[in-house]
Every structure is written in C-alpha cells, then in structure tokens.
Design an enzyme around this catalytic site. Structure first.
Site, PDB file in Angstrom:
ATOM      1  CG  HIS A 204      -5.390  -2.333   0.150  1.00 43.70           C
ATOM      2  ND1 HIS A 204      -4.948  -2.051  -1.134  1.00 43.70           N
ATOM      3  CD2 HIS A 204      -4.725  -1.470   0.969  1.00 43.70           C
ATOM      4  CE1 HIS A 204      -4.075  -1.050  -1.090  1.00 43.70           C
ATOM      5  NE2 HIS A 204      -3.912  -0.687   0.175  1.00 43.70           N
TER       6      HIS A 204
ATOM      7  CG  ASP B 230      -7.340  -3.121  -3.211  1.00 42.54           C
ATOM      8  OD1 ASP B 230      -7.927  -2.395  -2.386  1.00 42.54           O
ATOM      9  OD2 ASP B 230      -6.102  -3.276  -3.219  1.00 42.54           O
TER      10      ASP B 230
ATOM     11  CB  SER C 269      -0.946  -0.053   1.202  1.00 41.06           C
ATOM     12  OG  SER C 269      -1.952   0.905   1.084  1.00 41.06           O
TER      13      SER C 269
END
Lengths: 274, 274
Positions: free
Chosen positions: B247, B219, B96
């Site tokens: 995610h 996601d 991320s």
C-alpha cells in the site's frame, strides 16, 4: 523571530514556561527521536526541537560542505537558533555529538545557556594512548568511514545496531538505521568525519556552566571510561552512571533519562549576571 | 505567508519553479516518508511537505477532537496550508487517505489544484454489498479499532506489516510501525475511525480536476477492485495498475512511482480561468 533560520533548521517550539529547553540530536539522528522524553518537559519549559542542516527535515539548499566540514558549523546552527528565538539561560540537552556541540556553543556564547545535559558525550572517539582511551583505534574509525563509501546501507545497518544495542527491541535500531539512511551519503560521510575525528578534550575545562553527564552503563560508542574522563575534565559537572545500556538511553530507557534530568533541573543554580 | 499555519502543520518548502507540488501523507504517516520520491521533483516544482495536526512534528496544542473527528478537519489542514502559501493550480500528491483528503479539498476549493495524483485511494474501506466491495467487513474494521484500544503496540505492528507488505525488506514496515507508534494513541484512534469508517463514494464524480490513480498490483488496504471503482466514478481520471505491491509504493517502489507521476505531469492540461 528569524523565520529563515527556523525554516532552515526545521525548528519546532512547544510547551509553556519562561525558559527554553533545547534538544540537540546526535549524529545521523533527527528531532523525532526526542519524542519519548521531550513532551515530559513541555509543562514547565518551552521545548525547542530542530534538525541540523543536512539532516531530518532541514533545508538541504542551506547545506554547504565548508561550513559543515567540522563541528563548528553545527555549533553555529545551534547559536543561530538561539539568536533567532532570543534564547538566554536555556537548558541545553544534547545527545552524543549533540552534547559536544552544546559544550562548544556554551563556550562561544555563555549567556545563551544556564546548564547542559549531556547524554553519552565523548570529546574524542580515537584512542590517544597512553594518555587517553576513546574506545576506537584510528583504523577502526577509518574503516567505518570507508564502509560508508563502499556500502552505505550496510554501514547504516551495522552502526545502528552498534549504537543502539538492546537487540531484544529491534525497532529501536531500525529507527536509527532509517534515520541514517535518510541522509544523503556525502552529507552523512562529512558529518561522520567531523564527529568521529574531532578532538575537543582541551575544551572541556572551559565549559562555563553546570553540566549533567548521563553515562550509559554499557556503551560501545562512548564507554564508561570516556564519561568519567569528561566528568574529571569539566569543572561544574555532575556524573550519573545509568542503569540504561546502549548509546541512546533517551530512546531505549526514557523513564530513567527523564528522572535523572528532573533531578538535575531541581538543583538551584545561582548565576552571575552577564 | 501565515507563519502560524506553517508552524502548526510543520510545513517545509523546497525546490524551484512556479508551481507548488503538495504531498499529503496517509494515515499515521509523516512527511519524511515522501523522501524517496519528493526530492526528484524539486528541480521543477516548489515541493511542499507537511504533517497533519496530531501527527509527525505538528503542533499538538492545535489538536482538537471535534475538528479531527472526521476527514473534514484534515481537509481543512490542507486548505489552510494552501491559503498560507497562496497556492493556485498546484499539483497535489496524496497517499492513501491523503488522496481522499485531496479529493475533498479539490471539491471545496477547485482553484487551488491543477491536478491530483492519488496513490492507493479508497473512498470506502467497508464492503457495502452487494453494490460495493471495499475489502473489509464492518467487523474487520471494528476489530482493528478495538485492537488499538487494547494493545496499541500490537496494533501498530500488525497494521504496519499489512499495509507495507514486501516482508523481504523489513525496514519498510518498521518505518511505518515507528510512525504509528509516535502518534498519541487517542489521536491515532480518532484518525483511524475518521479514515476507515468514511464513505466518500458520492464525492468521486464531483472532482473538478484531472487525477492520476496509482493502483498497487497487490494491496490488502486498497485492492485493485477499489482502484477500478475510483477510476470509473471519477470523470477526468487516468488509471495505472503498477508492478509495485503493498500500500506504500512511494516507499517500496519509488522509481516506478516517480516515472508514472512524471508521465502524468507531462500531459498538457488546459484549464478554464477561474
């Protein structure tokens, strides 16, 4: 400081003051579970958090089955850390088996510790009837170890709920379950055997420093009778029956835990020079 | 090695080999969330785990609002660690916002990195219509930050479920929620602002090393369109659309994640001497 030991046991030191306050986790727990109470003490103490080898973010390469086949290896972890940071007259706070590990460490090297805070201590989980009630039959304990081998995830889920209680706050048991599951099953099993089949009743009278016993009001792992037994057997002990329920009051009832520790730390202790 | 930095960022190094493999967590995550995949690489690499200052078991005394008011402070954490361990040509794995932090670090100091693995990268969460779809309106993002201020626990619960998906395995979202809640709310809020209002689209073409983009199939935080955008903008990138959903495929779908990283690491890279 011996950096190898600090890395091995993932030691983290924070806070101010002249005295160390060392927090020792319980079985299958890791240092982040102290977060609800440890930061409270950073303004007055040098707070020391760590993970036993084989748990948390410790160095798994340092794990060895022989050393950790009984509690003495875990006791040595604590004493190694005390040596690495040059601890003298520290406050030791232990949860569950962490409190027994602190008891044994204080007997081996009294100079390291000024006093102990014992959260849910039990010297022996197995009933030794008719003299001693530990809360578990031998079959209970063998069944728990068997379940670990047959269904590790199921064991972690079952034990986490039993340990934490407080089912109205499911995130608490989830945190414990995640911590259990993050340990390699063979390491967790040996740690469980070392924990749940230990019998350290004879060591309690030998504790050379004052100790606070924090006994949860309703605790299926270390019942009230066990806390009372520890108090009766340990010469310089103070016993507090908490309002808290479950075996992890430092997580489920941090405010009461903090307050009781503060009260105990406020008691002046005059110690012989040693 | 600079022990101050290693303590500050709670750096843990394990495994064998001549090359470092550095794992950078996502927003609100901590290093233990790499446990499902990191140990797999210990036989071939020196695996480096760490926590950003302000998260996990980092040293909170080292936190400072100015440094961490945008991503550059977090990028500096990574580069400080690279310097402390003398990393050159490392494999960088970011999750991320950790992947954007790695992208920016590789542009600042290319010699530190051989290649990047980017799990769910997004250069900009906010839609910049009509040219760019990030998945969130400005109001969505402001609302998320507002919720953090009004009801931190509620925010953590909501966001953890949205990030993790996979509701059939509630322990996964619980782990994320616990990690969010372990961060001080003001630190978490500033990190969230730095993360969710960043716009690093212009940096993607500047990435000087090969990169693998691992795009989850479903996601809500970094949608497929965003992964495709990253791939199109980054010259030396490989794009893999995973079977995984949510995610955090490194937690929810570790086997697929490990396999795709292995495939990418198997590609020979000849690098100019620099």
């Amino acid at each position: 400081m011996n950096q190898t030991i600090l890395q091995r046991n993932n030691v983290n030191i924070s806070g101010k003051g002249n005295q160390y306050m060392i927090f020792a986790p319980g079985f299958g727990c890791n240092q982040s579970m102290w977060r609800m109470i440890a930061s409270e003490f950073e303004k007055d103490y040098r707070v020391v958090l760590f993970d036993y080898v084989g748990t948390g973010n410790s160095d798994l390469q340092a794990y060895n089955k022989e050393r950790y086949s009984d509690l003495s290896g875990y006791v040595q972890d604590v004493l190694d850390i005390c040596e690495a940071i040059d601890a003298h007259n520290a406050i030791f706070v232990g949860h569950s088996v962490g409190s027994m590990i602190g008891i044994l460490a204080s007997i081996r090297e009294p100079k390291r510790f000024e006093r102990l805070v014992l959260i849910g201590p039990s010297p022996c989980y197995e009933n030794k009837l008719p003299d001693y009630y530990g809360g578990f039959s031998k079959e209970d304990l063998t069944g728990l170890i068997d379940l670990m081998e047959k269904n590790f995830a199921g064991w972690a889920n079952y034990l986490a709920s039993a340990v934490m209680q407080n089912p109205d706050r499911p995130l608490l048991a989830a945190e414990l379950e995640i911590s259990f599951c993050s340990i390699q099953p063979d390491i967790a099993r040996l740690f469980a055997v070392a924990t749940f089949f230990a019998d350290n009743r004879k060591d309690l009278p030998l504790v050379p420093v004052p100790a606070l016993i924090l006994q949860s009001n309703e605790d299926v792992i270390a019942p009230v009778k066990v806390g009372e037994y520890v108090h009766q057997s340990m010469p310089q002990s103070t016993y507090k029956l908490m309002k808290a329920t479950g075996h992890c009051p430092h997580m489920s009832h941090p405010e009461e835990t903090i307050q009781l520790i503060h009260e105990f730390l406020g008691i002046l202790i005059v110690k012989d020079k040693s």
